[in-house]
Write a protein that holds these residues in place. Sequence first.
Motif, mmCIF file in Angstrom:
data_model
loop_
_atom_site.group_PDB
_atom_site.id
_atom_site.type_symbol
_atom_site.label_atom_id
_atom_site.label_comp_id
_atom_site.label_asym_id
_atom_site.label_seq_id
_atom_site.Cartn_x
_atom_site.Cartn_y
_atom_site.Cartn_z
ATOM 1 N N LYS A 175 0.812 -1.223 0.000
ATOM 2 C CA LYS A 175 0.000 0.000 0.000
ATOM 3 C C LYS A 175 0.841 1.266 0.000
ATOM 4 N N SER A 176 2.140 1.137 0.236
ATOM 5 C CA SER A 176 3.007 2.303 0.354
ATOM 6 C C SER A 176 4.378 1.979 -0.227
ATOM 7 N N THR A 177 4.639 2.519 -1.418
ATOM 8 C CA THR A 177 5.863 2.166 -2.138
ATOM 9 C C THR A 177 6.756 3.369 -2.460
ATOM 10 N N GLY A 178 6.289 4.574 -2.183
ATOM 11 C CA GLY A 178 7.089 5.748 -2.461
ATOM 12 C C GLY A 178 6.951 6.286 -3.866
ATOM 13 N N PHE A 179 6.167 5.607 -4.674
ATOM 14 C CA PHE A 179 5.851 6.103 -6.016
ATOM 15 C C PHE A 179 4.406 5.714 -6.340
ATOM 16 N N PRO A 180 3.776 6.385 -7.312
ATOM 17 C CA PRO A 180 2.344 6.170 -7.569
ATOM 18 C C PRO A 180 2.021 4.732 -7.955
ATOM 19 N N GLN A 181 1.005 4.186 -7.309
ATOM 20 C CA GLN A 181 0.481 2.860 -7.602
ATOM 21 C C GLN A 181 -1.041 2.926 -7.572
ATOM 22 N N THR A 182 -1.689 2.798 -8.731
ATOM 23 C CA THR A 182 -3.142 2.760 -8.775
ATOM 24 C C THR A 182 -3.605 1.311 -8.687
ATOM 25 N N ASP A 183 -4.905 1.100 -8.697
ATOM 26 C CA ASP A 183 -5.431 -0.263 -8.662
ATOM 27 C C ASP A 183 -5.064 -1.057 -9.907
ATOM 28 N N ASP A 184 -4.615 -0.399 -10.967
ATOM 29 C CA ASP A 184 -4.248 -1.080 -12.206
ATOM 30 C C ASP A 184 -2.765 -1.413 -12.291
ATOM 31 N N HIS A 185 -1.992 -1.021 -11.295
ATOM 32 C CA HIS A 185 -0.568 -1.350 -11.278
ATOM 33 C C HIS A 185 -0.364 -2.739 -10.673
ATOM 34 N N PRO A 186 0.757 -3.391 -10.988
ATOM 35 C CA PRO A 186 1.018 -4.704 -10.372
ATOM 36 C C PRO A 186 1.274 -4.560 -8.877
ATOM 37 N N VAL A 187 0.732 -5.456 -8.095
ATOM 38 C CA VAL A 187 0.983 -5.420 -6.661
ATOM 39 C C VAL A 187 2.434 -5.816 -6.420
ATOM 40 N N ILE A 188 3.110 -5.107 -5.512
ATOM 41 C CA ILE A 188 4.523 -5.360 -5.205
ATOM 42 C C ILE A 188 4.699 -5.383 -3.689
ATOM 43 N N ASN A 189 5.921 -5.557 -3.244
ATOM 44 C CA ASN A 189 6.187 -5.707 -1.820
ATOM 45 C C ASN A 189 5.445 -6.915 -1.248
ATOM 46 N N VAL A 190 5.321 -7.957 -2.061
ATOM 47 C CA VAL A 190 4.661 -9.184 -1.613
ATOM 48 C C VAL A 190 5.678 -10.322 -1.604
ATOM 49 N N ALA A 191 5.763 -11.012 -0.481
ATOM 50 C CA ALA A 191 6.645 -12.165 -0.349
ATOM 51 C C ALA A 191 5.987 -13.378 -0.999
ATOM 52 N N TYR A 192 6.741 -14.452 -1.098
ATOM 53 C CA TYR A 192 6.223 -15.683 -1.694
ATOM 54 C C TYR A 192 4.953 -16.159 -0.974
ATOM 55 N N GLU A 193 4.977 -16.128 0.364
ATOM 56 C CA GLU A 193 3.812 -16.615 1.115
ATOM 57 C C GLU A 193 2.590 -15.724 0.905
ATOM 58 N N ASP A 194 2.799 -14.443 0.639
ATOM 59 C CA ASP A 194 1.673 -13.544 0.357
ATOM 60 C C ASP A 194 1.011 -13.918 -0.969
ATOM 61 N N ALA A 195 1.834 -14.215 -1.952
ATOM 62 C CA ALA A 195 1.309 -14.637 -3.252
ATOM 63 C C ALA A 195 0.555 -15.953 -3.123
ATOM 64 N N MET A 196 1.093 -16.885 -2.322
ATOM 65 C CA MET A 196 0.424 -18.167 -2.117
ATOM 66 C C MET A 196 -0.899 -17.993 -1.384
ATOM 67 N N ALA A 197 -0.942 -17.073 -0.420
ATOM 68 C CA ALA A 197 -2.179 -16.823 0.325
ATOM 69 C C ALA A 197 -3.266 -16.285 -0.605
ATOM 70 N N PHE A 198 -2.890 -15.442 -1.531
ATOM 71 C CA PHE A 198 -3.845 -14.928 -2.521
ATOM 72 C C PHE A 198 -4.389 -16.081 -3.367
ATOM 73 N N CYS A 199 -3.504 -16.977 -3.796
ATOM 74 C CA CYS A 199 -3.939 -18.133 -4.591
ATOM 75 C C CYS A 199 -4.872 -19.037 -3.790
ATOM 76 N N ASP A 200 -4.556 -19.282 -2.521
ATOM 77 C CA ASP A 200 -5.397 -20.135 -1.676
ATOM 78 C C ASP A 200 -6.786 -19.521 -1.498
ATOM 79 N N TRP A 201 -6.847 -18.214 -1.363
ATOM 80 C CA TRP A 201 -8.132 -17.523 -1.226
ATOM 81 C C TRP A 201 -8.979 -17.705 -2.481
#
Length: 372
Positions: A175-201
């Motif tokens: 949610k806070s990267t120091g540069f503009p990120q809209t809802d259409d930008h790729p999500v970043i600052n996510v670890a491997y387990e965060d990506a897996m949690a999204f997939c499990d959901w």
Amino acid sequence: MTILQVKTTSLRGKWVCAFPVPLILLLCGGCSDPSLSSDEVEWPYAKVELATTASPRAISPDLETTSETAESSRSAEPLISFQNSIGLRLVTLPGGRVLIGSPESDSEAQPDEKPRHWAEVKGPFSIGVYEVTVGEFRKFVAATGYETMAERENMGFAFNSQSRRLEPKAGSSWKSTGFPQTDDHPVINVAYEDAMAFCDWLTAKEPLRYRLPSELEWEYACRGGTTTKWSCGDSVESLKDYSNLCDSKLQAAYPFATWSVEWSDGFAFTAPVGTFRPNPFGLYDMHGNVFEWCADFWPEVGYDGLKLPPSDEPVPSGARITRGGSFLSLTTFTRSADRVCLQPQIRNCIVGFRVVCTDKEPPDAKQTGELP
């Protein structure tokens, strides 16, 4: 901040922003033995049959081989795309025989990309047309209350406009990267387990099984039937309309990026997904924008089944593969065959992910090491 340069056994050094404790390890290893006969190597999700020098389909740079490869990897029917319940768009790929890795003639290729060989990708499977966006990840968080590793540990990566560096920063997250990120930008600052949690959901709420791609699936999807360095061609200039990479606009904001290309792609940092032209499979941002997590562990063996030669740093336990390069990358990191090893707890401004999905396994199914 820590900028880590890992020296490799080649002339190329890999520059990446990393956390000061869990270092990003970029490994270059492997060797090829032309005397090896055809054999099988265990991949996490597929069987890979190595080409031999005696085979009529052995690797060569001639046009006939290139044409055959492209035809064997492309579907004869139009590819089907669909949208899931949260608006995430996917395209269904048939799978098939594909040529992966890099030829000996590629001066940029690393030992872990060799030998170039034929692989069978099990299909069909569906893959995200775009990298997972901020908006899609926000829906996941809103529905579950999930906190990412960066939020739990109060430490992520962000751009510091005063120092003009990308660096670790308390309180930074997706949610806070120091540069503009809209809802259409790729999500970043996510670890491997965060990506897996999204997939499990998604798996829990959808009639399909969601997961991260194997790196074999990823390279097959990235190539889209091509055998060139990038799906758009062999020259760096071919990337101009296809890739958000380290360019003159980034260097203006981040002067330490002395490896930038001469042109501007219009974005200093991340670009909204789908901004650039797609590959032959209709997939966007396979080259650049952000690195993408893959399901695979960093292998203990190279493509030829031999042990990788020692690198300057040990391989961390549980290290995972990422692919595709980023807006900070040299062009070589965005090649279809380039492989990068990261510790799974890494969360960074240059790392995101895309998903794949398949039919769900029966409740009593056991994991066999192959795709369901």
